[in-house]
Design an enzyme around this catalytic site. Structure first.
Site, PDB file in Angstrom:
ATOM      1  N   ASN A 169       0.800  -1.227   0.000  1.00 40.68           N
ATOM      2  CA  ASN A 169       0.000   0.000   0.000  1.00 40.68           C
ATOM      3  C   ASN A 169       0.836   1.282   0.000  1.00 40.68           C
ATOM      4  OD1 ASN A 169       0.800  -0.582   2.622  1.00 40.68           O
ATOM      5  ND2 ASN A 169      -1.150   0.000   3.560  1.00 40.68           N
ATOM      6  N   GLU A 264       5.539  -3.941  11.796  1.00 38.02           N
ATOM      7  CA  GLU A 264       4.188  -3.403  11.925  1.00 38.02           C
ATOM      8  C   GLU A 264       3.288  -4.305  11.104  1.00 38.02           C
ATOM      9  OE1 GLU A 264       0.913  -2.208  10.657  1.00 38.02           O
ATOM     10  OE2 GLU A 264       1.999  -0.606   9.620  1.00 38.02           O
ATOM     11  N   CYS A 298      -3.079   0.451   7.175  1.00 33.89           N
ATOM     12  CA  CYS A 298      -3.005  -0.190   8.489  1.00 33.89           C
ATOM     13  C   CYS A 298      -3.652   0.670   9.559  1.00 33.89           C
ATOM     14  CB  CYS A 298      -1.543  -0.467   8.858  1.00 33.89           C
ATOM     15  SG  CYS A 298      -0.760  -1.710   7.818  1.00 33.89           S
TER      16      CYS A 298
END
Length: 496
Positions: A169, A264, A298
């Protein structure tokens, strides 16, 4: 245009090369990996399918290059990073074009990502000079029972070879957020870009090449994760792994052994709305936070936990804003564009159908064409629905009505994720109390979750990650402390 002008050397025919030893190369495998355009669902680009032998060579060269780079003056490292940042901004249009075609990022947002990445590199160069240019001086008599017979000098030294694995992304921004801290700290860098986003990443790497970094210091290998993924993450030549993604990160963490990790791994960011909140502000942030880049972030708002007293009014305001969103191809700068893959669209649809079967209220008709899913707000969602807990990574947002603050906090904390969250209220005392109670790495007060600005600390709890990102934190994570102790024959005191 991508692959033209200064970027001509990174492509051979219709297949983009990989980067090793300061050169653009074709893989000995003779194979390529197709990159599917999410909008057309047809092959748009191809990249090399690198082999394990080629990965071994990259690691060998990276280790040698790092030893020399560690001896390069700090100001010189920063100077080269500033050059790379300027080149990235200069060539933002062809890189942004790749983002539009590979991951269906709206054209305007694609340019913003590239420019933001240049700013991140420059900031990292400046922060690195300040941070790494300082050390500590300790004396032994500060600890009970000791005279001043020992002087301790501490400094930060590089870890070695950093393996960087960004997600689809933000394949440029989240790549440079790993590359720049690694390089300023004196490490070498091996980049494994995501398949969707690989060509944008290769163009970005070429900007570092044009800046004049030493050969072998930066490498970029492409290929199938099934063939080189585990081989990379378990390679004995890797001294640090910085990964952004999903469940794969948990698997990597179990295999990494003693290698320092920065990870992450996604979130289910909760938005808690109290009765006294400014509902117009809340609605604007829910639409921005939940639906920008089609929810493929996210830190997107993933579940709204709103007090029953104001739920009807909030849902009405959100629906009014959703009706104004444009839906279509990224080339037209539409608000909602196709999600990255057909499998992603199928997963999102599975969550929607589960919610439908269990009685959720559909505020809009569910619409899908190929990978394109229209924005959808689901009201009256209950905890027994999958959408209440699973991360859709798409333009679908559940609303759960709550009757107390404690109920909202409980739902937030019951999640396996703990990346970010937000709370909307005019009562700052309640906001702080709720923030302290939420088990997330960051809580935004009266704003949607967000990773940036890029120098802010960014971290997750539970399954959302390991360690902390942000420019300063990343530099610190990619170094270790080295101490030198000077032993004196007798106590010595300044001005004694």
């Amino acid at each position: 245009m991508a692959g033209t002008g200064v970027f001509e050397e990174i492509i051979d025919g219709d297949v983009y090369k990989y980067y090793s030893e300061g050169e653009w190369r074709k893989s000995s495998s003779g194979k390529s990996v197709a990159i599917i355009n999410p909008t057309t669902r047809k092959t748009h680009y191809k990249v090399q399918a690198c082999t394990q032998v080629e990965v071994n060579k990259v690691m060998e060269v990276a280790k040698t290059a790092q030893k020399a780079w560690a001896k390069t003056p700090l100001w010189k490292r920063a100077e080269l990073l500033h050059k790379a940042a300027a080149l990235l901004k200069e060539h933002r249009e062809p890189i942004a074009e790749c983002l539009v075609k590979e991951i269906a990022k709206p054209a305007k947002d694609a340019v913003i990502e590239v420019v933001r990445s240049g700013d991140l590199i420059s900031y990292t160069a400046e922060e690195g000079v300040r941070l790494l240019g300082e050390g500590k001086f300790l004396v032994s008599d500060s600890f009970p029972g000791n005279e001043r017979t020992k002087y301790c000098l501490t400094s930060k030294i590089p870890l070695g070879v950093v393996l960087a694995i960004p997600p689809f992304n933000y394949p440029v921004n989240l790549a440079v957020s790993k590359i720049a801290p690694a390089l300023i700290a004196g490490n070498s860098l091996v980049l494994k870009p995501p398949t969707q986003g690989a060509v944008a990443a290769l163009h970005m790497v070429h900007c570092f090449h044009l800046a004049g970094f030493p050969k072998g210091l930066i490498s970029c290998v492409t290929g199938k994760g099934s063939e080189i993924g585990d081989f990379l993450t378990m390679h004995p030549g890797v001294n640090c792994i910085s990964f952004t993604g999903g469940d794969t990160g948990i698997a990597i963490s179990k295999k990494a052994g003693m290698v320092p990790l920065q990870m992450e791994l996604g979130g289910k960011d909760a938005c808690i709305v109290l009765e006294d909140a400014d509902l117009d502000l809340v609605a604007a942030n829910i639409v921005k936070g939940g639906f920008s880049y089609s929810g493929q972030r996210c830190t997107a708002v993933k579940v709204v936990l709103v007090m029953e007293l104001v739920a009807d009014s909030l849902v009405e305001k959100v629906n009014a804003k959703l009706a104004k969103l444009t839906v279509g191809p990224p080339e037209d700068d539409c608000d909602i564009t196709p999600v990255v893959t057909e499998s992603s669209a199928n997963f999102i649809e599975g969550l929607v159908m589960d919610a439908k079967e269990k009685g959720a209220t559909f505020c809009q008709e569910y619409q899908r064409e190929g990978n394109l899913i229209w924005p959808l707000l689901l009201d009256h969602v209950r905890p027994d629905m999958r959408i209440a807990w699973e991360e859709p990574f798409g333009p679908v947002l559940p609303v759960i009505r709550i009757n107390s603050i404690e109920e909202g906090i409980h739902h937030c904390n019951a999640s396996n994720f703990g990346l970010q969250g937000c709370v909307f209220t005019r009562d700052i005392v309640k906001a702080i109390m709720i923030s302290d109670a939420m088990e997330t790495g960051t809580v935004q007060i009266n704003s949607a979750p967000a990773r940036g600005p890029d120098h802010f600390p960014f971290q997750g709890l539970k399954d959302s990650g390991i360690g902390s990102q942000g420019i300063t934190n990343s530099i610190n994570m990619m170094t270790k402390v080295k101490s030198t102790v000077i032993n004196l024959p007798s106590p010595s005191y300044t001005m004694g």
